[in-house]
Write a protein that holds these residues in place. Structure first.
Motif, PDB file in Angstrom:
ATOM      1  N   UNK A  32       1.090  -1.010  -0.114  1.00  0.00           N
ATOM      2  CA  UNK A  32      -0.044   0.118   0.063  1.00  0.00           C
ATOM      3  C   UNK A  32       0.911   1.360   0.072  1.00  0.00           C
ATOM      4  N   UNK A  33       0.823   1.498  -1.067  1.00  0.00           N
ATOM      5  CA  UNK A  33       1.779   3.222  -1.196  1.00  0.00           C
ATOM      6  C   UNK A  33       0.823   4.943  -0.022  1.00  0.00           C
ATOM      7  N   UNK A  34       0.417   4.619   0.065  1.00  0.00           N
ATOM      8  CA  UNK A  34      -0.305   5.687   1.169  1.00  0.00           C
ATOM      9  C   UNK A  34       0.304   5.429   2.281  1.00  0.00           C
ATOM     10  N   UNK A  35       1.066   3.879   2.844  1.00  0.00           N
ATOM     11  CA  UNK A  35       1.896   4.186   4.097  1.00  0.00           C
ATOM     12  C   UNK A  35       3.103   4.511   4.231  1.00  0.00           C
ATOM     13  N   UNK A  36       4.029   3.986   2.838  1.00  0.00           N
ATOM     14  CA  UNK A  36       5.307   4.476   2.728  1.00  0.00           C
ATOM     15  C   UNK A  36       5.168   6.048   2.400  1.00  0.00           C
ATOM     16  N   UNK A  37       3.851   6.603   2.052  1.00  0.00           N
ATOM     17  CA  UNK A  37       3.615   8.144   1.916  1.00  0.00           C
ATOM     18  C   UNK A  37       4.075   9.131   3.239  1.00  0.00           C
ATOM     19  N   UNK A  38       2.262   8.408   4.042  1.00  0.00           N
ATOM     20  CA  UNK A  38       2.585   9.275   5.352  1.00  0.00           C
ATOM     21  C   UNK A  38       3.806   8.676   6.094  1.00  0.00           C
TER      22      UNK A  38
END
Length: 180
Positions: A32-38
């Motif tokens: 999940x890219x959102x985890x990396x981004x956040x």
């Protein structure tokens, strides 16, 4: 290549299921890219950040798919690629948190092609995480209802995944095997 997306509210075992499925079918999965981004940019995200997250999710998915094809380009059997969330997750999150959705995300949803959705129910216990926002069971059930409504309004086959981790994995494997 069969692309299978695992979606659902927070803390419903999506990443665990992707890990298990990838190990079972000896393939890769897209995080999940959102985890990396956040984790990189902090948890105080804005509406505008969701478009960036959507683009990052697509890029990560495309890069992983290319890697998987490169590993065995002559394989007779199409491999599975498991994807931990997709743009429907961003759409639902945007509507829930900001009460609006960026049209670019909606346009990207229409262009993505998948073979199966595995919708994880909220029957697993909540696990605290610095990136998770909604531990309230009523809110989790409300979000699950939104996911289920999205699934009924699109054309890709989908299956609800429930139970403990072993039951979820068995149900997901059965659903994946039906694709073949």
């Amino acid at each position: 290549m069969k692309k299978i997306v695992v979606i659902g509210p927070e803390s419903t075992g999506k990443s665990t299921l992707c890990t298990q499925l990838a190990a079972h079918f000896r393939t890769e999965w897209v995080r999940e890219y959102a985890r990396e981004y956040l984790e990189e940019n902090g948890t105080a995200y804005r509406f505008e950040d969701l478009s960036t997250i959507a683009t990052g999710q697509i890029e990560l998915e495309e890069k992983t798919a290319e890697l998987l094809i490169a590993i065995d380009p002559n394989s007779a059997a199409p491999p599975y690629l498991f994807i931990d969330t997709d743009l429907y997750v961003i759409k639902i999150w945007s509507e829930f948190v900001f009460n609006k959705i960026d049209n670019s995300i909606l346009n990207k949803i229409t262009k993505r092609k998948y073979d199966l959705y595995l919708l994880c129910d909220t029957d697993l216990p909540w696990v605290e995480d610095e990136l998770r926002e909604y531990p309230d069971p009523a809110v989790r059930k409300k979000l699950f209802k939104h996911y289920k409504e999205e699934m009924t309004e699109q054309s890709v086959p989908w299956v609800i995944i429930r139970g403990n981790f072993e039951e979820r994995l068995a149900a997901a494997i059965r659903a994946c095997n039906k694709l073949l």
